[in-house]
Design a protein around this motif. Structure first.
Motif, PDB file in Angstrom:
ATOM      1  N   THR A   1       0.844  -1.210   0.000  1.00 24.78           N
ATOM      2  CA  THR A   1       0.000   0.000   0.000  1.00 24.78           C
ATOM      3  C   THR A   1       0.867   1.244   0.000  1.00 24.78           C
ATOM      4  N   ARG A   2       1.947   1.163   0.797  1.00 27.27           N
ATOM      5  CA  ARG A   2       2.832   2.323   0.874  1.00 27.27           C
ATOM      6  C   ARG A   2       3.423   2.635  -0.500  1.00 27.27           C
ATOM      7  N   THR A   3       3.849   1.580  -1.213  1.00 27.68           N
ATOM      8  CA  THR A   3       4.405   1.786  -2.557  1.00 27.68           C
ATOM      9  C   THR A   3       3.348   2.416  -3.448  1.00 27.68           C
ATOM     10  N   MET A   4       2.125   1.868  -3.367  1.00 27.59           N
ATOM     11  CA  MET A   4       1.049   2.395  -4.200  1.00 27.59           C
ATOM     12  C   MET A   4       0.870   3.879  -3.933  1.00 27.59           C
ATOM     13  N   GLU A   5       0.904   4.237  -2.643  1.00 28.56           N
ATOM     14  CA  GLU A   5       0.702   5.628  -2.273  1.00 28.56           C
ATOM     15  C   GLU A   5       1.762   6.516  -2.893  1.00 28.56           C
ATOM     16  N   SER A   6       3.055   6.111  -2.714  1.00 27.40           N
ATOM     17  CA  SER A   6       4.122   6.986  -3.206  1.00 27.40           C
ATOM     18  C   SER A   6       4.110   7.039  -4.729  1.00 27.40           C
ATOM     19  N   ASP A   7       3.703   5.926  -5.366  1.00 30.80           N
ATOM     20  CA  ASP A   7       3.635   5.930  -6.830  1.00 30.80           C
ATOM     21  C   ASP A   7       2.545   6.874  -7.319  1.00 30.80           C
ATOM     22  N   LEU A   8       1.417   6.824  -6.617  1.00 27.68           N
ATOM     23  CA  LEU A   8       0.247   7.510  -7.149  1.00 27.68           C
ATOM     24  C   LEU A   8       0.132   8.971  -6.739  1.00 27.68           C
ATOM     25  N   ARG A   9       0.479   9.286  -5.491  1.00 26.38           N
ATOM     26  CA  ARG A   9       0.258  10.666  -5.010  1.00 26.38           C
ATOM     27  C   ARG A   9       0.939  11.670  -5.938  1.00 26.38           C
ATOM     28  N   PRO A  10       0.140  12.481  -6.644  1.00 26.44           N
ATOM     29  CA  PRO A  10       0.736  13.363  -7.642  1.00 26.44           C
ATOM     30  C   PRO A  10       1.122  14.723  -7.054  1.00 26.44           C
ATOM     31  N   THR A  11       1.885  15.495  -7.823  1.00 24.57           N
ATOM     32  CA  THR A  11       2.192  16.859  -7.374  1.00 24.57           C
ATOM     33  C   THR A  11       1.341  17.840  -8.178  1.00 24.57           C
ATOM     34  N   LEU A  12       1.054  18.954  -7.554  1.00 24.49           N
ATOM     35  CA  LEU A  12       0.288  20.011  -8.216  1.00 24.49           C
ATOM     36  C   LEU A  12       1.201  20.831  -9.120  1.00 24.49           C
ATOM     37  N   PHE A  13       0.664  21.279 -10.244  1.00 27.27           N
ATOM     38  CA  PHE A  13       1.415  22.235 -11.060  1.00 27.27           C
ATOM     39  C   PHE A  13       0.418  23.196 -11.701  1.00 27.27           C
ATOM     40  N   ASP A  14       0.931  24.302 -12.174  1.00 26.89           N
ATOM     41  CA  ASP A  14       0.071  25.304 -12.801  1.00 26.89           C
ATOM     42  C   ASP A  14      -0.190  24.902 -14.247  1.00 26.89           C
ATOM     43  N   PHE A  15      -1.446  24.818 -14.614  1.00 28.70           N
ATOM     44  CA  PHE A  15      -1.827  24.389 -15.962  1.00 28.70           C
ATOM     45  C   PHE A  15      -2.811  25.421 -16.505  1.00 28.70           C
ATOM     46  N   HIS A  16      -2.347  26.252 -17.452  1.00 22.43           N
ATOM     47  CA  HIS A  16      -3.183  27.342 -17.983  1.00 22.43           C
ATOM     48  C   HIS A  16      -3.816  28.160 -16.856  1.00 22.43           C
ATOM     49  N   GLY A  17      -3.033  28.418 -15.810  1.00 23.49           N
ATOM     50  CA  GLY A  17      -3.522  29.266 -14.719  1.00 23.49           C
ATOM     51  C   GLY A  17      -4.357  28.566 -13.654  1.00 23.49           C
ATOM     52  N   VAL A  18      -4.458  27.235 -13.747  1.00 24.33           N
ATOM     53  CA  VAL A  18      -5.262  26.473 -12.775  1.00 24.33           C
ATOM     54  C   VAL A  18      -4.383  25.371 -12.188  1.00 24.33           C
ATOM     55  N   SER A  19      -4.402  25.196 -10.858  1.00 24.39           N
ATOM     56  CA  SER A  19      -3.590  24.106 -10.308  1.00 24.39           C
ATOM     57  C   SER A  19      -4.235  22.760 -10.633  1.00 24.39           C
ATOM     58  N   MET A  20      -3.422  21.866 -11.192  1.00 26.19           N
ATOM     59  CA  MET A  20      -3.914  20.565 -11.659  1.00 26.19           C
ATOM     60  C   MET A  20      -2.877  19.491 -11.316  1.00 26.19           C
ATOM     61  N   THR A  21      -3.256  18.219 -11.533  1.00 23.95           N
ATOM     62  CA  THR A  21      -2.276  17.133 -11.467  1.00 23.95           C
ATOM     63  C   THR A  21      -2.334  16.370 -12.788  1.00 23.95           C
ATOM     64  N   LYS A  22      -1.320  15.538 -12.983  1.00 24.82           N
ATOM     65  CA  LYS A  22      -1.210  14.813 -14.263  1.00 24.82           C
ATOM     66  C   LYS A  22      -2.441  13.939 -14.549  1.00 24.82           C
ATOM     67  N   TYR A  23      -3.129  13.510 -13.485  1.00 23.44           N
ATOM     68  CA  TYR A  23      -4.266  12.604 -13.702  1.00 23.44           C
ATOM     69  C   TYR A  23      -5.442  13.285 -14.396  1.00 23.44           C
ATOM     70  N   PHE A  24      -5.389  14.609 -14.485  1.00 21.16           N
ATOM     71  CA  PHE A  24      -6.480  15.335 -15.151  1.00 21.16           C
ATOM     72  C   PHE A  24      -5.996  16.143 -16.347  1.00 21.16           C
ATOM     73  N   THR A  25      -4.701  16.037 -16.663  1.00 15.71           N
ATOM     74  CA  THR A  25      -4.189  16.778 -17.834  1.00 15.71           C
ATOM     75  C   THR A  25      -3.557  15.854 -18.867  1.00 15.71           C
ATOM     76  N   GLU A  26      -3.247  14.623 -18.487  1.00 12.18           N
ATOM     77  CA  GLU A  26      -2.496  13.747 -19.402  1.00 12.18           C
ATOM     78  C   GLU A  26      -3.286  13.374 -20.647  1.00 12.18           C
ATOM     79  N   ASN A  27      -4.591  13.381 -20.543  1.00 13.21           N
ATOM     80  CA  ASN A  27      -5.418  13.020 -21.710  1.00 13.21           C
ATOM     81  C   ASN A  27      -6.043  14.289 -22.317  1.00 13.21           C
ATOM     82  N   TRP A  28      -5.411  15.422 -22.090  1.00 11.54           N
ATOM     83  CA  TRP A  28      -5.963  16.739 -22.402  1.00 11.54           C
ATOM     84  C   TRP A  28      -6.496  16.863 -23.827  1.00 11.54           C
ATOM     85  N   GLU A  29      -5.653  16.525 -24.827  1.00  8.81           N
ATOM     86  CA  GLU A  29      -6.071  16.682 -26.232  1.00  8.81           C
ATOM     87  C   GLU A  29      -7.343  15.896 -26.532  1.00  8.81           C
TER      88      GLU A  29
END
Length: 299
Positions: free
Chosen positions: A3-31
């Motif tokens: 579980t610990r491995t799963m957590e560290s693998d999955l917990r994403p970091t926030l970044f600025d995406f077109h002025g909105v804080s997002m994570t890769k799980y909501f921007t990777e399929n953007w197109e």
């Protein structure tokens, strides 16, 4: 340990995406998400996270498809009402699930701020239902959600040293709550196929809000059907319902905090200190002073 491995693998970091804080799980399929082909009879459920998304999704699903009994018992709500922008490893992409829906209307959910909604929804004049919830209760709910959901960034600490609850509604996935509610609220004046409902109104008088919803959708269910929907969609019943409570989704650790926690208005009073509440209120006044949308944080 796994579980610990799963957590560290999955917990994403926030970044600025077109002025909105997002994570890769909501921007990777953007197109692909932006090129989604909406239809005129689609219904888009648009909410900031933890504002009653699953509740309104479930009500809509019952309104349209209650008679399809197998849906109710074997298909979890997140497959019946796909989350358009989600893209996490080992799970089907939300956009693909939406494309595969065979229902009419298709019920689709998004947490996007209004400017991120794929343009075909506007072009097709699809109906949209936006549920809004007061910032204080939402901050508490989002904080607990981040504790238990491994595809969210770490929840951090609720204490004042962490920057107090103000940060929970400003620097989180899907950006600032203030920008989100104001963006959707303003859209209402130029886009007539958008209905805004308030979480607090739904808690206070679900029957009245169901009538508003039916009126907007042009539906006239029998009073028996309305009663059944209100009973099935009652918080306590949904919390027990495996097809509605997300207990079948492995990325959520419901031992930490249940996905459906309390569903109350005013629970923030059990979390905010007086000092936190004052800081929050000042920040709120400043950010909402030009807004015409009014919230209640108690009923």
């Amino acid at each position: 340990n796994s579980t610990r491995t799963m957590e560290s693998d999955l917990r994403p970091t926030l970044f600025d995406f077109h002025g909105v804080s997002m994570t890769k799980y909501f921007t990777e399929n953007w197109e692909n998400v932006q090129n989604f082909q909406a239809r005129p009879d689609d219904i888009l459920i648009a909410t900031y996270p933890k504002a009653g998304t699953t509740w309104i999704s479930y009500i809509l699903d019952l309104l349209y498809f209650e008679q399809k009994s197998e849906r109710e018992t074997i298909v979890p709500i997140y497959e019946r009402v796909p989350f358009l922008e989600i893209s996490i490893p080992s799970q089907p992409k939300g956009k693909d699930l939406a494309d595969k829906l065979t229902t009419s209307p298709r019920l689709i959910k998004t947490h996007f701020p209004v400017q991120f909604v794929p343009k075909s929804f506007w072009e097709q004049k699809s109906r949209m239902i936006c549920v809004m919830r007061n910032a204080k209760d939402l901050a508490v709910s989002y904080f607990h959600f981040n504790r238990m959901n491994h595809v969210q960034p770490e929840a951090g600490d609720w204490s004042v040293s962490h920057g107090s609850p103000c940060t929970v509604v400003s620097t989180v996935v899907f950006g600032s709550w203030y920008d989100h509610v104001n963006g959707w609220w303003e859209k209402k004046s130029t886009y007539s196929n958008l209905l805004v409902l308030f979480y607090e109104d739904l808690v206070e008088d679900p029957g009245r809000e169901l009538d508003k919803l039916c009126h907007f959708l042009g539906l006239s269910p029998s009073s028996e059907k309305k009663e059944r929907i209100l009973s099935s969609a009652h918080f306590d019943n949904m919390k027990q319902n495996k097809m509605a409570n997300y207990s079948t989704l492995p990325v959520m650790d419901q031992k930490v905090s249940p996905f459906m926690r309390k569903g109350k208005v005013g629970d923030w009073k059990n979390h905010f200190t007086v000092a936190q509440s004052e800081v929050f209120d000042e920040d709120y006044e400043r950010k909402m002073k030009n807004s015409s949308v009014k919230f209640r944080d108690e009923i």
